[in-house]
Write a protein that holds these residues in place. Structure first.
Motif, short mmCIF file in Angstrom:
data_model
loop_
_atom_site.label_atom_id
_atom_site.label_comp_id
_atom_site.label_asym_id
_atom_site.label_seq_id
_atom_site.Cartn_x
_atom_site.Cartn_y
_atom_site.Cartn_z
N THR A 18 0.85 -1.24 0.18
CA THR A 18 -0.06 0.08 0.09
C THR A 18 0.87 1.18 -0.04
O THR A 18 0.38 2.47 0.31
N GLU A 22 -0.39 5.27 0.21
CA GLU A 22 0.10 5.87 1.52
C GLU A 22 1.05 7.08 1.42
O GLU A 22 0.98 8.03 2.10
N SER A 56 4.32 -0.98 4.88
CA SER A 56 2.97 -1.90 4.63
C SER A 56 2.91 -3.16 5.41
O SER A 56 2.20 -4.09 5.06
N HIS A 81 -3.72 2.11 7.07
CA HIS A 81 -4.60 2.20 5.63
C HIS A 81 -5.24 0.88 5.66
O HIS A 81 -6.34 0.93 6.10
N MET A 82 -4.66 -0.13 5.68
CA MET A 82 -5.51 -1.47 5.55
C MET A 82 -6.01 -1.46 6.96
O MET A 82 -5.33 -1.01 8.03
N THR A 104 -8.89 6.51 6.43
CA THR A 104 -9.14 5.57 5.21
C THR A 104 -10.69 5.03 5.28
O THR A 104 -10.83 4.66 6.81
N VAL A 204 -6.67 -4.64 -3.06
CA VAL A 204 -6.16 -3.36 -2.46
C VAL A 204 -4.56 -3.41 -2.89
O VAL A 204 -4.15 -4.30 -3.21
N GLY A 205 -4.09 -2.06 -3.07
CA GLY A 205 -2.44 -2.03 -3.21
C GLY A 205 -2.08 -2.36 -4.46
O GLY A 205 -2.78 -2.37 -5.74
N SER A 231 -11.90 0.76 -3.04
CA SER A 231 -10.47 0.69 -2.91
C SER A 231 -9.61 1.14 -3.84
O SER A 231 -8.42 1.24 -3.77
N ASP A 236 -4.25 4.48 -8.34
CA ASP A 236 -4.27 3.25 -9.18
C ASP A 236 -4.54 3.30 -10.58
O ASP A 236 -3.94 3.00 -11.60
#
Length: 387
Positions: A18, A22, A56, A81-82, A104, A204-205, A231, A236
């Motif tokens: 992530t 972030e 992360s 974040h997560m 988040t 995610v990520g 997400s 992205d």
């Protein structure tokens, strides 16, 4: 300013799965701190941030939170974040009687006196998104997510919302955070086998870009079967090959291409702070206004300890880029402006679901019966902004 500064902690990853999103949040956090200090700080004292990079890794978030509270004597921390990272930090933050601003979106169904949730709760993104999907694409949903807590819980909520409308989930599939080619191939094969009307993704990520890219290469058409996600963000989309993101759907309170004056000003300032044409994301916007909420509350309280800061936080609001926001005293979640957009590459996103008023948080979905129009969304009076 010669007085001792207000010290805060910032735990945001610059690398790992992530890291990209972030870093976006970190840039927005730095911007807010710089703005506050340029205006004279808070009560004549600068804000000084102690930064930590947890890469992360949930265990590092926890150890950094402990170090900031124990060694640096920090009473307020921004980051996470997560959901796994939030859950890793909270025991340390609670043990040290500190406060976490968590900027988040997340799966809901949580409360901690020591956590201020400034990202969207499920009623502020999942509900309007499912309303739009059901009304425009059909009833057969394929659900996919990364293999950790947020995707499992968010997928459960979205599946229940779709079923409440008479729809159904045709398949549910989870992939590793470290997404590999064989995982993507299996995912695409399962989507093809089930022929759904839409995809709901909590991937995610770093897994987001290869999934969307493979989806396009497999010949699926987002005009008739889009990937919908909370997400996925502008960060992205910018990393995807041309044409890959076009027509897919994102639910969030903020988009970088919003055209209201506050959003435009924030986008310009963010690009200058980031040092290039970088789009601000909804998590970045939440990180940005979180610092300004903290500053407004601290100006009112005069003390950054939780006993003084929290009551003051419930009495202030700030004009965030998405619109005026405030923290709910009963849930520690934030009143936000939910939006749903279809991605348009090289152009402002097409906002297909507009908020008519600010929506209060309902993290336990107590007032939701599956229809957004049955949810009361009162308008709250605007308090003086302490900025």
């Amino acid at each position: 300013m010669t007085k001792e500064p207000w010290k805060i902690g910032v735990i945001m990853s610059q690398s790992g799965v992530t890291g990209a999103i972030e870093r976006n949040q970190l840039a927005a956090t730095r911007l807010a701190i710089a703005e506050i200090n340029a205006m004279g700080g808070i009560l004549g004292r600068r804000v000084e941030a102690v930064f930590r990079d947890p890469k992360s890794t949930p265990a590092l978030y926890r150890s950094h939170a402990s170090d900031l509270c124990r060694e640096e004597r920090v009473q307020v921390i921004f980051g996470g974040h997560m959901s796994s990272t939030r859950k890793a930090m909270l025991p340390e933050i609670e043990a040290h009687n500190a406060v976490l601003f968590y900027p988040t979106l997340y799966e809901g169904f949580e409360y901690s006196r020591h956590c201020v949730y400034t990202g969207a709760a499920p009623n502020q993104n999942s509900v309007p998104m499912v309303d739009y999907l059901h009304a425009n694409f059909g009833e057969r949903m394929f659900v996919v997510g990364s293999d950790y807590v947020y995707p499992y819980e968010s997928n459960r909520i979205v599946a229940d919302l779709m079923r409440s409308k008479g729809g159904k989930v045709v398949d549910e599939f989870y992939v590793p955070l470290d997404l590999r080619a064989e995982n993507v191939a299996e995912l695409i094969a399962r989507i093809r086998a089930h022929n759904p009307d839409m995809i709901y993704s909590t991937v995610v990520g770093d897994g987001i870009v290869p999934f969307y890219t493979a989806y396009r290469e497999a010949g699926f058409d987002p005009a008739t079967c889009p990937i919908a996600s909370q997400s996925t963000s502008e960060v992205d989309v910018a990393r995807m090959p041309p044409g890959v993101a076009e027509g897919h759907i994102i639910a969030a309170p903020f988009f970088d291409t919003l055209r209201n004056p506050g959003s435009l000003a924030f986008a310009r300032a963010f690009r200058l702070a980031a040092g290039g044409p970088v789009a601000a994301t909804a998590p970045a916007e939440a990180a940005y206004f979180s610092v300004h909420l903290y500053a407004a509350a601290l100006a009112l309280a005069g003390d950054d300890g939780i006993a003084a800061l929290l009551p003051a936080l419930y009495e202030v609001e700030v004009d965030a880029p998405q619109g005026a926001v405030r923290v709910d005293r009963h849930t520690n979640h934030t009143h936000l402006w939910p939006r749903v957009a279809r991605v348009r590459e090289g152009a402002p996103y097409d906002i297909v679901s507009h908020p008519t008023e600010r929506v209060p948080p309902d993290p336990y979905l107590l007032s939701i019966s599956g229809h957004q129009d049955e949810m009361e969304a009162p308008v709250f009076p605007v308090h003086a902004t302490h900025r």
